[in-house]
Design a protein around this motif. Sequence first.
Motif, PDB file in Angstrom:
ATOM      1  N   ARG A  28       0.829  -1.201   0.000  1.00  0.00           N
ATOM      2  CA  ARG A  28       0.000   0.000   0.000  1.00  0.00           C
ATOM      3  C   ARG A  28       0.864   1.252   0.000  1.00  0.00           C
ATOM      4  NH1 ARG A  28      -1.507   3.936   2.886  1.00  0.00           N
ATOM      5  NH2 ARG A  28      -0.283   3.260   4.693  1.00  0.00           N
ATOM      6  N   ILE A  29       1.907   1.242   0.823  1.00  0.00           N
ATOM      7  CA  ILE A  29       2.808   2.405   0.887  1.00  0.00           C
ATOM      8  C   ILE A  29       3.514   2.598  -0.454  1.00  0.00           C
ATOM      9  CG2 ILE A  29       4.894   3.306   1.972  1.00  0.00           C
ATOM     10  CD1 ILE A  29       4.016   1.845   4.547  1.00  0.00           C
ATOM     11  N   ALA A  30       3.966   1.474  -1.050  1.00  0.00           N
ATOM     12  CA  ALA A  30       4.632   1.547  -2.355  1.00  0.00           C
ATOM     13  C   ALA A  30       3.694   2.111  -3.412  1.00  0.00           C
ATOM     14  CB  ALA A  30       5.125   0.162  -2.765  1.00  0.00           C
ATOM     15  N   THR A  31       2.440   1.688  -3.364  1.00  0.00           N
ATOM     16  CA  THR A  31       1.440   2.181  -4.313  1.00  0.00           C
ATOM     17  C   THR A  31       1.245   3.683  -4.168  1.00  0.00           C
ATOM     18  OG1 THR A  31       0.268   0.060  -4.344  1.00  0.00           O
ATOM     19  CG2 THR A  31      -0.969   1.992  -5.034  1.00  0.00           C
ATOM     20  N   ASP A  32       1.201   4.168  -2.939  1.00  0.00           N
ATOM     21  CA  ASP A  32       1.033   5.604  -2.692  1.00  0.00           C
ATOM     22  C   ASP A  32       2.227   6.395  -3.225  1.00  0.00           C
ATOM     23  OD1 ASP A  32      -1.397   5.170  -1.500  1.00  0.00           O
ATOM     24  OD2 ASP A  32      -0.632   5.250   0.558  1.00  0.00           O
TER      25      ASP A  32
ATOM     26  N   ALA B   2       2.083   9.153  -6.453  1.00  0.00           N
ATOM     27  CA  ALA B   2       2.497  10.540  -6.224  1.00  0.00           C
ATOM     28  C   ALA B   2       3.739  10.924  -7.018  1.00  0.00           C
ATOM     29  CB  ALA B   2       2.743  10.764  -4.732  1.00  0.00           C
ATOM     30  N   ALA B   3       4.193  10.063  -7.913  1.00  0.00           N
ATOM     31  CA  ALA B   3       5.406  10.358  -8.686  1.00  0.00           C
ATOM     32  C   ALA B   3       5.234  11.662  -9.460  1.00  0.00           C
ATOM     33  CB  ALA B   3       5.706   9.211  -9.641  1.00  0.00           C
ATOM     34  N   PRO B   4       6.186  12.583  -9.373  1.00  0.00           N
ATOM     35  CA  PRO B   4       6.095  13.841 -10.116  1.00  0.00           C
ATOM     36  C   PRO B   4       6.171  13.590 -11.625  1.00  0.00           C
ATOM     37  CG  PRO B   4       7.703  14.003  -8.325  1.00  0.00           C
ATOM     38  CD  PRO B   4       7.361  12.556  -8.488  1.00  0.00           C
ATOM     39  N   PRO B   5       5.760  14.545 -12.437  1.00  0.00           N
ATOM     40  CA  PRO B   5       5.813  14.357 -13.894  1.00  0.00           C
ATOM     41  C   PRO B   5       7.229  14.106 -14.387  1.00  0.00           C
ATOM     42  CG  PRO B   5       5.419  16.664 -13.318  1.00  0.00           C
ATOM     43  CD  PRO B   5       5.248  15.875 -12.066  1.00  0.00           C
ATOM     44  N   GLY B   6       7.347  13.125 -15.284  1.00  0.00           N
ATOM     45  CA  GLY B   6       8.644  12.808 -15.864  1.00  0.00           C
ATOM     46  C   GLY B   6       9.552  11.985 -14.978  1.00  0.00           C
ATOM     47  N   GLU B   7       9.066  11.540 -13.824  1.00  0.00           N
ATOM     48  CA  GLU B   7       9.930  10.831 -12.876  1.00  0.00           C
ATOM     49  C   GLU B   7       9.357   9.476 -12.469  1.00  0.00           C
ATOM     50  OE1 GLU B   7      11.162  13.623  -9.688  1.00  0.00           O
ATOM     51  OE2 GLU B   7      10.433  15.190 -11.036  1.00  0.00           O
ATOM     52  N   PHE B   8       8.464   8.945 -13.283  1.00  0.00           N
ATOM     53  CA  PHE B   8       7.797   7.689 -12.940  1.00  0.00           C
ATOM     54  C   PHE B   8       8.796   6.539 -12.804  1.00  0.00           C
ATOM     55  CE2 PHE B   8       5.832   3.702 -14.510  1.00  0.00           C
ATOM     56  CZ  PHE B   8       4.883   3.517 -13.520  1.00  0.00           C
ATOM     57  N   LYS B   9       9.671   6.373 -13.788  1.00  0.00           N
ATOM     58  CA  LYS B   9      10.623   5.246 -13.748  1.00  0.00           C
ATOM     59  C   LYS B   9      11.574   5.358 -12.566  1.00  0.00           C
ATOM     60  CE  LYS B   9      11.990   5.618 -18.077  1.00  0.00           C
ATOM     61  NZ  LYS B   9      12.707   5.328 -19.353  1.00  0.00           N
ATOM     62  N   GLU B  10      12.001   6.581 -12.256  1.00  0.00           N
ATOM     63  CA  GLU B  10      12.909   6.769 -11.130  1.00  0.00           C
ATOM     64  C   GLU B  10      12.235   6.416  -9.809  1.00  0.00           C
ATOM     65  OE1 GLU B  10      14.407   9.068 -14.529  1.00  0.00           O
ATOM     66  OE2 GLU B  10      12.440   8.833 -13.596  1.00  0.00           O
ATOM     67  N   VAL B  11      10.965   6.803  -9.660  1.00  0.00           N
ATOM     68  CA  VAL B  11      10.241   6.483  -8.425  1.00  0.00           C
ATOM     69  C   VAL B  11      10.026   4.978  -8.298  1.00  0.00           C
ATOM     70  CG1 VAL B  11       8.028   6.721  -7.224  1.00  0.00           C
ATOM     71  CG2 VAL B  11       9.105   8.726  -8.262  1.00  0.00           C
ATOM     72  N   VAL B  12       9.651   4.323  -9.403  1.00  0.00           N
ATOM     73  CA  VAL B  12       9.459   2.870  -9.362  1.00  0.00           C
ATOM     74  C   VAL B  12      10.763   2.176  -9.004  1.00  0.00           C
ATOM     75  CG1 VAL B  12       8.932   0.825 -10.743  1.00  0.00           C
ATOM     76  CG2 VAL B  12       7.526   2.872 -10.967  1.00  0.00           C
ATOM     77  N   SER B  13      11.875   2.653  -9.556  1.00  0.00           N
ATOM     78  CA  SER B  13      13.182   2.059  -9.253  1.00  0.00           C
ATOM     79  C   SER B  13      13.524   2.203  -7.773  1.00  0.00           C
ATOM     80  CB  SER B  13      14.263   2.727 -10.111  1.00  0.00           C
ATOM     81  OG  SER B  13      15.535   2.205  -9.820  1.00  0.00           O
ATOM     82  N   ASP B  14      13.250   3.378  -7.203  1.00  0.00           N
ATOM     83  CA  ASP B  14      13.525   3.589  -5.778  1.00  0.00           C
ATOM     84  C   ASP B  14      12.603   2.742  -4.901  1.00  0.00           C
ATOM     85  OD1 ASP B  14      15.477   5.386  -6.419  1.00  0.00           O
ATOM     86  OD2 ASP B  14      14.250   7.172  -6.085  1.00  0.00           O
ATOM     87  N   VAL B  15      11.335   2.646  -5.299  1.00  0.00           N
ATOM     88  CA  VAL B  15      10.381   1.828  -4.543  1.00  0.00           C
ATOM     89  C   VAL B  15      10.798   0.361  -4.568  1.00  0.00           C
ATOM     90  CG1 VAL B  15       8.018   0.919  -4.581  1.00  0.00           C
ATOM     91  CG2 VAL B  15       8.412   3.375  -4.753  1.00  0.00           C
ATOM     92  N   ARG B  16      11.307  -0.076  -5.699  1.00  0.00           N
ATOM     93  CA  ARG B  16      11.766  -1.464  -5.806  1.00  0.00           C
ATOM     94  C   ARG B  16      12.879  -1.745  -4.798  1.00  0.00           C
ATOM     95  NH1 ARG B  16      14.761  -4.318 -11.023  1.00  0.00           N
ATOM     96  NH2 ARG B  16      14.658  -6.474 -10.228  1.00  0.00           N
ATOM     97  N   ILE B  17      13.794  -0.794  -4.649  1.00  0.00           N
ATOM     98  CA  ILE B  17      14.886  -0.958  -3.686  1.00  0.00           C
ATOM     99  C   ILE B  17      14.346  -0.971  -2.256  1.00  0.00           C
ATOM    100  CG2 ILE B  17      16.961   0.133  -2.746  1.00  0.00           C
ATOM    101  CD1 ILE B  17      17.495   1.242  -5.563  1.00  0.00           C
ATOM    102  N   LEU B  18      13.389  -0.075  -1.986  1.00  0.00           N
ATOM    103  CA  LEU B  18      12.816  -0.007  -0.643  1.00  0.00           C
ATOM    104  C   LEU B  18      12.073  -1.289  -0.280  1.00  0.00           C
ATOM    105  CD1 LEU B  18      11.444   3.653  -0.642  1.00  0.00           C
ATOM    106  CD2 LEU B  18      13.376   2.792   0.679  1.00  0.00           C
ATOM    107  N   LEU B  19      11.355  -1.857  -1.254  1.00  0.00           N
ATOM    108  CA  LEU B  19      10.606  -3.088  -0.989  1.00  0.00           C
ATOM    109  C   LEU B  19      11.542  -4.278  -0.828  1.00  0.00           C
ATOM    110  CD1 LEU B  19       7.595  -2.766  -3.465  1.00  0.00           C
ATOM    111  CD2 LEU B  19       7.505  -2.627  -0.978  1.00  0.00           C
TER     112      LEU B  19
ATOM    113  N   SER C 151       8.313  -9.567  -5.847  1.00  0.00           N
ATOM    114  CA  SER C 151       6.940 -10.076  -5.808  1.00  0.00           C
ATOM    115  C   SER C 151       5.995  -9.030  -5.217  1.00  0.00           C
ATOM    116  CB  SER C 151       6.875 -11.367  -4.984  1.00  0.00           C
ATOM    117  OG  SER C 151       7.185 -11.124  -3.614  1.00  0.00           O
ATOM    118  N   LEU C 152       6.495  -8.232  -4.260  1.00  0.00           N
ATOM    119  CA  LEU C 152       5.682  -7.162  -3.697  1.00  0.00           C
ATOM    120  C   LEU C 152       5.505  -6.029  -4.705  1.00  0.00           C
ATOM    121  CD1 LEU C 152       7.035  -6.915  -0.031  1.00  0.00           C
ATOM    122  CD2 LEU C 152       4.999  -8.104  -0.859  1.00  0.00           C
ATOM    123  N   LEU C 153       6.568  -5.746  -5.475  1.00  0.00           N
ATOM    124  CA  LEU C 153       6.456  -4.718  -6.506  1.00  0.00           C
ATOM    125  C   LEU C 153       5.443  -5.136  -7.561  1.00  0.00           C
ATOM    126  CD1 LEU C 153       7.422  -2.052  -7.712  1.00  0.00           C
ATOM    127  CD2 LEU C 153       9.210  -3.321  -8.917  1.00  0.00           C
TER     128      LEU C 153
END
Length: 283
Positions: free
Chosen positions: A10-14, A18-35, A39-41
Amino acid sequence: MDVTPEERVRIATDFIKAAPPGEFKEVVSDVRILLGDDSLLSKASGVFYEYATDQFTTVDLPDGERALVTKYGHIADNTFFDPRSRKSFKYDYLKNEARDVAELEESPGDEEKWRAAVDSALKPYLDECFPNHYSAVYGRVEGGEVVITVCLEDHKYNPSNFWNGKWLSRWELAFSESEGTEGVMKGMMNVKVHYYEDGNVQLLSNKTVEDRVPISTPGSVAEKLVGIIRKFEVEYQMAINENYTSMSNTTFKALRRNLPVTQSLIDWHKLHGLQVGKDIMNR
């Protein structure tokens, strides 16, 4: 307290939403590291569709044409279509790529004459006001009414200077084809800007409006609709400019620290040097 896998998703989804414009891939990459667990990603990846369609994500088709990824052009799963070229494509959310481009088999209905007229009338306005615009005009028949949906997007990404910005707006006109009636037009405008040099500042602004459009011929309706869009969008942009000019003279000024009694800025580097010299003398 341990965080459950469900809560982490749920936190990862939030975060992704909320990823800013033009930064979707960077946010997903950071979330992947945090998770730390792909399988959770994967469970959180359901938000990819929501983010891409809400942001009117732009994609280049293999033949050089451009398209928007929106819920109005969603066919199934990760397949979308572009109403102007009448081509379908599969969209890769992470790579921002289109593949398996194909001609739509279904022929357009009676709404196409209205859709095409609006699409054509929009171009001069967009070329004048939006240098990097993408647009898509969709048409459908719903409940006995023609529904025309206009999706506009323009963005400028400048990560080398630590800022990105996006403008998007959606305009929907619903009407019966009888002359002399009026259609109801509802609009939404949205601005997002992210500045992140030595900080993290975001502008998130949106406005909804409503108006009525007299129904006559497709060409006349298209001209009236584009005129209304221009009016509302210019007013909105001017209001944002005026608001930030006012804030610069009031709110931002109040946040600034007053000068000391010397009426000059403090040279913090010089003070630090004096302190280092004092420490050496004491030794």
